[in-house]
Design a protein around this motif. Sequence first.
Motif, PDB file in Angstrom:
ATOM      1  N   ALA A   1      26.449  -0.470 -22.492  1.00 45.02           N
ATOM      2  CA  ALA A   1      25.621  -1.593 -22.962  1.00 45.02           C
ATOM      3  C   ALA A   1      25.080  -2.400 -21.795  1.00 45.02           C
ATOM      4  CB  ALA A   1      26.437  -2.487 -23.893  1.00 45.02           C
ATOM      5  N   VAL A   2      25.904  -2.615 -20.781  1.00 49.05           N
ATOM      6  CA  VAL A   2      25.449  -3.357 -19.602  1.00 49.05           C
ATOM      7  C   VAL A   2      24.414  -2.553 -18.828  1.00 49.05           C
ATOM      8  CG1 VAL A   2      26.140  -4.362 -17.398  1.00 49.05           C
ATOM      9  CG2 VAL A   2      27.588  -4.686 -19.409  1.00 49.05           C
TER      10      VAL A   2
ATOM     11  N   VAL B   1      24.157 -11.023 -25.104  1.00 51.33           N
ATOM     12  CA  VAL B   1      25.530 -11.454 -25.343  1.00 51.33           C
ATOM     13  C   VAL B   1      25.464 -12.537 -26.408  1.00 51.33           C
ATOM     14  CG1 VAL B   1      27.587 -12.553 -24.389  1.00 51.33           C
ATOM     15  CG2 VAL B   1      26.256 -10.954 -22.980  1.00 51.33           C
ATOM     16  N   VAL B   2      26.098 -12.300 -27.538  1.00 50.17           N
ATOM     17  CA  VAL B   2      26.130 -13.272 -28.628  1.00 50.17           C
ATOM     18  C   VAL B   2      27.509 -13.900 -28.656  1.00 50.17           C
ATOM     19  CG1 VAL B   2      25.923 -13.636 -31.112  1.00 50.17           C
ATOM     20  CG2 VAL B   2      24.418 -11.991 -29.965  1.00 50.17           C
ATOM     21  N   ALA B   3      27.580 -15.218 -28.496  1.00 50.14           N
ATOM     22  CA  ALA B   3      28.852 -15.919 -28.383  1.00 50.14           C
ATOM     23  C   ALA B   3      29.073 -16.861 -29.558  1.00 50.14           C
ATOM     24  CB  ALA B   3      28.897 -16.706 -27.080  1.00 50.14           C
ATOM     25  N   ASP B   4      30.341 -17.149 -29.818  1.00 53.96           N
ATOM     26  CA  ASP B   4      30.631 -18.098 -30.897  1.00 53.96           C
ATOM     27  C   ASP B   4      30.410 -19.532 -30.449  1.00 53.96           C
ATOM     28  OD1 ASP B   4      32.890 -17.943 -29.191  1.00 53.96           O
ATOM     29  OD2 ASP B   4      34.294 -18.471 -30.795  1.00 53.96           O
ATOM     30  N   VAL B   5      30.578 -19.795 -29.156  1.00 53.59           N
ATOM     31  CA  VAL B   5      30.425 -21.167 -28.665  1.00 53.59           C
ATOM     32  C   VAL B   5      29.635 -21.188 -27.357  1.00 53.59           C
ATOM     33  CG1 VAL B   5      32.506 -22.099 -29.752  1.00 53.59           C
ATOM     34  CG2 VAL B   5      32.665 -21.016 -27.499  1.00 53.59           C
TER      35      VAL B   5
ATOM     36  N   ALA C   1      24.594  -5.599 -29.389  1.00 53.18           N
ATOM     37  CA  ALA C   1      24.980  -6.711 -28.526  1.00 53.18           C
ATOM     38  C   ALA C   1      26.434  -6.609 -28.087  1.00 53.18           C
ATOM     39  CB  ALA C   1      24.781  -8.042 -29.255  1.00 53.18           C
ATOM     40  N   ILE C   2      26.753  -7.319 -27.022  1.00 50.63           N
ATOM     41  CA  ILE C   2      28.143  -7.618 -26.697  1.00 50.63           C
ATOM     42  C   ILE C   2      28.444  -8.956 -27.358  1.00 50.63           C
ATOM     43  CG2 ILE C   2      29.784  -8.195 -24.874  1.00 50.63           C
ATOM     44  CD1 ILE C   2      28.226  -6.309 -23.038  1.00 50.63           C
ATOM     45  N   VAL C   3      29.358  -8.947 -28.300  1.00 47.61           N
ATOM     46  CA  VAL C   3      29.711 -10.158 -29.048  1.00 47.61           C
ATOM     47  C   VAL C   3      30.991 -10.726 -28.462  1.00 47.61           C
ATOM     48  CG1 VAL C   3      30.323 -11.113 -31.303  1.00 47.61           C
ATOM     49  CG2 VAL C   3      28.596  -9.295 -31.136  1.00 47.61           C
TER      50      VAL C   3
ATOM     51  N   VAL D   1      32.719  -5.692 -29.271  1.00 50.49           N
ATOM     52  CA  VAL D   1      33.205  -7.016 -29.675  1.00 50.49           C
ATOM     53  C   VAL D   1      34.372  -7.388 -28.765  1.00 50.49           C
ATOM     54  CG1 VAL D   1      34.221  -8.422 -31.508  1.00 50.49           C
ATOM     55  CG2 VAL D   1      32.524  -6.666 -32.080  1.00 50.49           C
ATOM     56  N   VAL D   2      34.216  -8.487 -28.035  1.00 50.90           N
ATOM     57  CA  VAL D   2      35.294  -9.034 -27.212  1.00 50.90           C
ATOM     58  C   VAL D   2      35.898 -10.165 -28.045  1.00 50.90           C
ATOM     59  CG1 VAL D   2      35.934 -10.048 -24.995  1.00 50.90           C
ATOM     60  CG2 VAL D   2      34.017  -8.439 -25.133  1.00 50.90           C
ATOM     61  N   GLY D   3      36.955  -9.835 -28.770  1.00 50.13           N
ATOM     62  CA  GLY D   3      37.521 -10.757 -29.758  1.00 50.13           C
ATOM     63  C   GLY D   3      38.793 -11.403 -29.272  1.00 50.13           C
ATOM     64  N   MET D   4      38.688 -12.649 -28.803  1.00 46.72           N
ATOM     65  CA  MET D   4      39.826 -13.325 -28.186  1.00 46.72           C
ATOM     66  C   MET D   4      39.937 -14.778 -28.613  1.00 46.72           C
ATOM     67  SD  MET D   4      39.387 -11.712 -24.360  1.00 46.72           S
ATOM     68  CE  MET D   4      39.419  -9.916 -24.155  1.00 46.72           C
TER      69      MET D   4
END
Length: 224
Positions: free
Chosen positions: A70-71, A78-82, A138-140, A166-169
């Motif tokens: 992806a990179v 990059v879609v972020a929650d915050v 996307a990288i989420v 998904v980078v889920g942390m």
Amino acid sequence: MTNTITEQLTAAGRAIEHDSFSIIDAEAGPHAYTAEQWPLVRRMIHANADFEFNGLTVFHPEAMRAGLAAVLQGGTPVVADVEMICVGLSAPRLGHFGMSTHHYINDADVIEQAQAEGTTRAVQAMRKAHRAGRLDGAIVGIGNAPTALIEVIRLIREAGARPALVVGMPVGFVSAAESKDLLMAVEDVPWVAIRGRKGGSTLVVAAIHALLGLAEVEQRKAGR
């Protein structure tokens, strides 16, 4: 050869970072991660000096391959929650790969919809990202809001959303561990997660920076 884009900009800064990585390698000792996975885990440990991430960090079998692809393809969002994740990511490093960041949690329509439906802003932000076509490919990065991660998982299962990674942390005490357990049961989309309550936006940033660094190594090998 040393990376030139994804390293510290000064020789002194690079020396400190490399020394830190050497200390982490020595103190961590043997581990179960692959040569591709360890740089990501090591950078997360470096971000907050917590060696428990050596063991708490879990990878989908395709996570590293998918994240690097992806990179390297360029232009991946990059879609972020915050907003904190977007601010924490290095603009020059992202720019080298033509990448951009997006977050919707403070948008007026997101806040209005969350109030109307009795949900969180994080849920509505992920729904908006999906409607805008931002999630696919996307990288989420989710570091703060478990409800955002739960919604991304729902969108994957019920709406056919297909992030590249998904980078889920998410960190916390309400649904944080549970949201990551749900993510670790996903098979169709690659992910990186942390077991339990620990997490945070800093770790998402560290994980993505590690991917950027590994991608630059691949570029240099290819002579690009």
